[in-house]
Scaffold this active site. Structure first.
Site, mmCIF file in Angstrom:
data_model
loop_
_atom_site.group_PDB
_atom_site.id
_atom_site.type_symbol
_atom_site.label_atom_id
_atom_site.label_comp_id
_atom_site.label_asym_id
_atom_site.label_seq_id
_atom_site.Cartn_x
_atom_site.Cartn_y
_atom_site.Cartn_z
ATOM 1 N N LYS A 118 -0.340 5.642 8.124
ATOM 2 C CA LYS A 118 0.457 5.892 6.915
ATOM 3 C C LYS A 118 -0.452 6.064 5.695
ATOM 4 C CE LYS A 118 1.806 2.433 4.775
ATOM 5 N NZ LYS A 118 1.252 1.592 3.691
ATOM 6 N N SER A 176 0.877 -1.173 0.000
ATOM 7 C CA SER A 176 0.000 0.000 0.000
ATOM 8 C C SER A 176 0.911 1.219 0.000
ATOM 9 C CB SER A 176 -0.910 -0.014 1.230
ATOM 10 O OG SER A 176 -1.851 -1.051 1.132
ATOM 11 N N LYS A 213 -6.097 2.977 -3.272
ATOM 12 C CA LYS A 213 -5.995 2.215 -2.024
ATOM 13 C C LYS A 213 -5.945 3.161 -0.827
ATOM 14 C CE LYS A 213 -5.582 -1.073 0.892
ATOM 15 N NZ LYS A 213 -4.526 -1.971 1.269
#
Lengths: 302, 302, 302, 302
Positions: free
Chosen positions: D241, D97, D172
């Protein structure tokens, strides 16, 4: 006699450069729009250069003052670029209100050729620039600073060494982000008070002798908002950019900084609403419009 | 000689009341914790009353100074309450940093009995109170204000008529919300700068001569944060309450005020984290802890 | 056979009331704009009342369904008001998406006269109302709920007892605040993706099989936004009101709820920008305009 | 028979790689902690490589699945790096990701050597990975995608071409940012409701048949929060993140996205409070602690 080049004769750059156009310095100037440089040269006796490379040739110090760091970075390369002529041992002093990442990238490239770099954003506005009374926030090493100090002192009254390369950028951005936050926050409070029946003049009279006061409430609101003068002295687009740099700094440093981040969103909103030419204080008008009340004036007709 | 009662001998109330304990006034005092009133009476010659009702009997003016508006409202009723004895024609001057809704409710109830009401929150802190140099923000009608002006001038240097009942509360709340925003926002910026290598002392030196300065950056950060002194002069719990009142005002007035609302959330967070006794400037320590750097000191061990 | 009055024949109220206009109930209706009530009576055989008082006379249950709680509260008093005729032992069921404070105030006043009160906001939209398949969120005591259950079951499929008076309001407001947050947040993400070259249709296809999905992404965006249909089914002004109630609830309960508070500001902004008639999903267009990209369509000209 | 290397045998990577350890593929694996790769090789018959370079030698496709993009970038260089052995004509499929900027940088470097690149983050969690039922979001050119499709289909049920390099990362990140927003926002609402007397079980029962529902309210809250199970399936640090990447995307694209930005701040706060090992759903506990009420359980002692 230091040989100096000055690139970027904008609202702040022009009065800064004037202090360098004195017998004490040998000054070459360059500006993207040549007519400005031509007029400057005619008025001051400085030499107009056709390209950044020509301006920088044989200079001890090159001073840049442009809207954003990438504008400066874009002047480095190519046959007309600064790197084509800046000699080893010279120093690039970037007075742009820039971002630390670009400053560090430029410093690294210059260092490979033995050229020094300082980020050196200024505060004090047009008046401070005219009076040679700017505050200059320096990022870079102290030895480099000492070498260019006479140049900095020509336009700066307070020269502050903030830390390594990028430290000046960081401090300038945070200062301006606080300015932005205080403008917007004070507008929110004053619009709410106006709607609740408390006039802005009365509110500012009290706040400015109380704990909620700021440069915004003490100077900008009385002089520019309540009077509805809104002079165009510092573009909202540039303040938006500065708040964005401060917000980015906070994220890079992993600071939980919701007020800075939200201020950044609000100035992006105001910039989107008001366009490229609006003054930074006009952001108040967005708060007024959304809230449905005016600070210190009668409601707009229509 | 106006007959005055003073209820609420806290950190600010006590020095305020001292200015009324002079020959020019006939002063009765009451405090929830009687020992404070007893000590005050012993030191000043004021008369200690056992209940609010006793304090208010035959008074021209009753001054209240309590943590929140509801504390004042709770003193009105019952056999020991103010309404039991306050005569028609007298005035209740509430110096609490209160909320406009409660002030309006109290004013309406008092008006039914011919008693006047002013919301009259003050700014200037303990020092201002001691020196009789407070700013007093008045909500209510001007005729009522004129009747009590000598009382207000005993402790206030600047008496400002802000508007109808609740206007003083509204202005005080907005001022304090700006104070809160400036404390938190400046902390965010300085923590980010510290982590990026710019010392808070240097940053404040620049900011305080630049456009981002505020009362917070000019006074609170140098005196209380960088020094790590954090004296307890004004409780965070009370500032949290004030920011909440300002945020509520903005919502009632249908102002789009995201910075005020977010500031309210952040001070509720700090209040939740630090408890009832923390000083308002200790909110900075929440920003420091979450960001992982200290403003103007070395990181705490452990 | 319960005698029922229904007040408020709006978009949701009308199909709800139809389920009560059956032989099982003796129904009287009232609406502020009489023509609607007249048409309803003509179509269903219900009796049209000229005033709230007339509608409520001899009724076991009075159902209200109005824009905001204060509209209901305003029907209580005066010679034409509900209190003039509602008998002891009857129940006021308020299906308005209301606020708990007003509900509690109404409940207290009704209790003095032996009249029960339930806040009973509904979800399921116009379609759910037509099908008699609404979810009804009840605040109030269970015994009162049991007495009116047949009335509730005429239009509701799922009757949920949430807690004391105001609990239904609170839950409805939070549900709608989440709806609002999901609409706005999904719009932010999709506008950013569009600008980065990821089409909304592709993004929704993925999100709706992934962890970021919501009712907004699964239904509203595909059916109303990507198609640019934006049917007007639920006014933005009412959703703004609901988010405000939820934000107020969080503040009253001293919850640190920055996302709810910010969502409230953003819907106030959208409401201010788009006016009273806009649909709630049109808030997406504010995000699009400020961001400079359209979700699932080509950029607007001009 | 495509020759494949898989690098990164973490919680998601391991079950993904298992689908490639079948006769149809010739699989080499590498993991930073060699014991995991050893166990994997022993269990599946795949070949364990000592270095990334060894794993990538003679491979048609190299699949990476690491915590962040920079971890992948760090595997490219040096004698043990992927660039030392990956042949021209091969493809690097990065299932991390990741962030679009790093992906674009890697793609450019690989393109110089005739190596293809796809960013290919997945959703579906551990269960989806085990069942070979992941959704795979592809950024890169379609021809490259077609060449590696059999590899992707071994673990992915839905392969979606999102756009150029970085488009998969962007989508994503936005999906996960919405997940984060829904978790936090739902927690705020449910904590407020609990404190107001509405139990989370009741609230979720209603919300999940109403317009405020989301994957968070339908799955995570009932299964993990109300039960107080809080299994550790996806680290909060990684979600923090991802939200940061989405927030950065919005800023790069100059989207006014205050909800995304604030969500990013809140997850940074939660990450700072709860540390590296906490599960993403544990963020709810920060909302609970700050608000002073628990969702679906009794208040914690002490």
């Amino acid at each position: 006699m230091p040989r100096v080049a000055f690139l970027g004769l904008g609202a702040i750059g022009t009065p800064m450069a004037k202090h360098l156009a004195r017998p004490a310095f040998d000054l070459a100037v360059w500006n993207r729009t040549p007519s400005k440089a031509e007029a400057f040269a005619a008025a001051t006796g400085a030499r107009q250069a056709a390209t950044p490379a020509e301006a920088a040739r044989d200079r001890d110090v090159v001073v840049t003052c442009l809207p954003v760091s990438r504008d400066v970075e874009a002047l480095l390369d190519g046959p007309d670029g600064l790197l084509a002529t800046m000699p080893a041992g010279s120093v690039l002093v970037d007075c742009t209100s820039g971002d630390a990442a670009t400053s560090r990238r430029m410093a690294a490239r210059l260092a490979e050729r033995g050229i020094g770099f300082l980020d050196a954003p200024v505060s004090g506005g047009v008046v401070g620039a005219e009076q040679g009374a700017l505050t200059v926030m320096i990022g870079g090493d102290e030895a480099t600073l000492e070498r260019v100090r006479p140049v900095l002192e020509s336009f700066g009254k307070k020269i502050v060494h903030c830390g390594g390369v990028g430290a000046g950028d960081a401090l300038k951005a945070v200062n301006n982000a606080l300015l932005a936050m205080h403008i917007w926050g004070t507008a929110e409070g004053l619009v709410a008070l106006e709607k609740a029946g408390v006039k802005a003049e009365v509110a500012l009279d009290v706040i400015n002798t109380s704990s909620g006061r700021s440069n915004a409430s003490m100077n900008l609101f009385p002089d520019r908002v309540v009077t509805r003068a809104f002079p165009r002295t510092f573009r909202l687009a540039l303040l938006d950019k500065d708040v964005g740099i401060a917000a980015e700094l906070a994220r890079e440093q992993k600071i939980v900084a919701p007020l800075l981040q939200l201020t950044s969103e609000l100035f992006r909103l105001a910039h989107s609403e008001l366009g490229e030419e609006a003054d930074h204080v006009e952001a108040v008008q967005v708060v007024e419009r959304l809230g449905g009340a005016m600070v210190g004036g009668r409601p707009t007709e229509g």
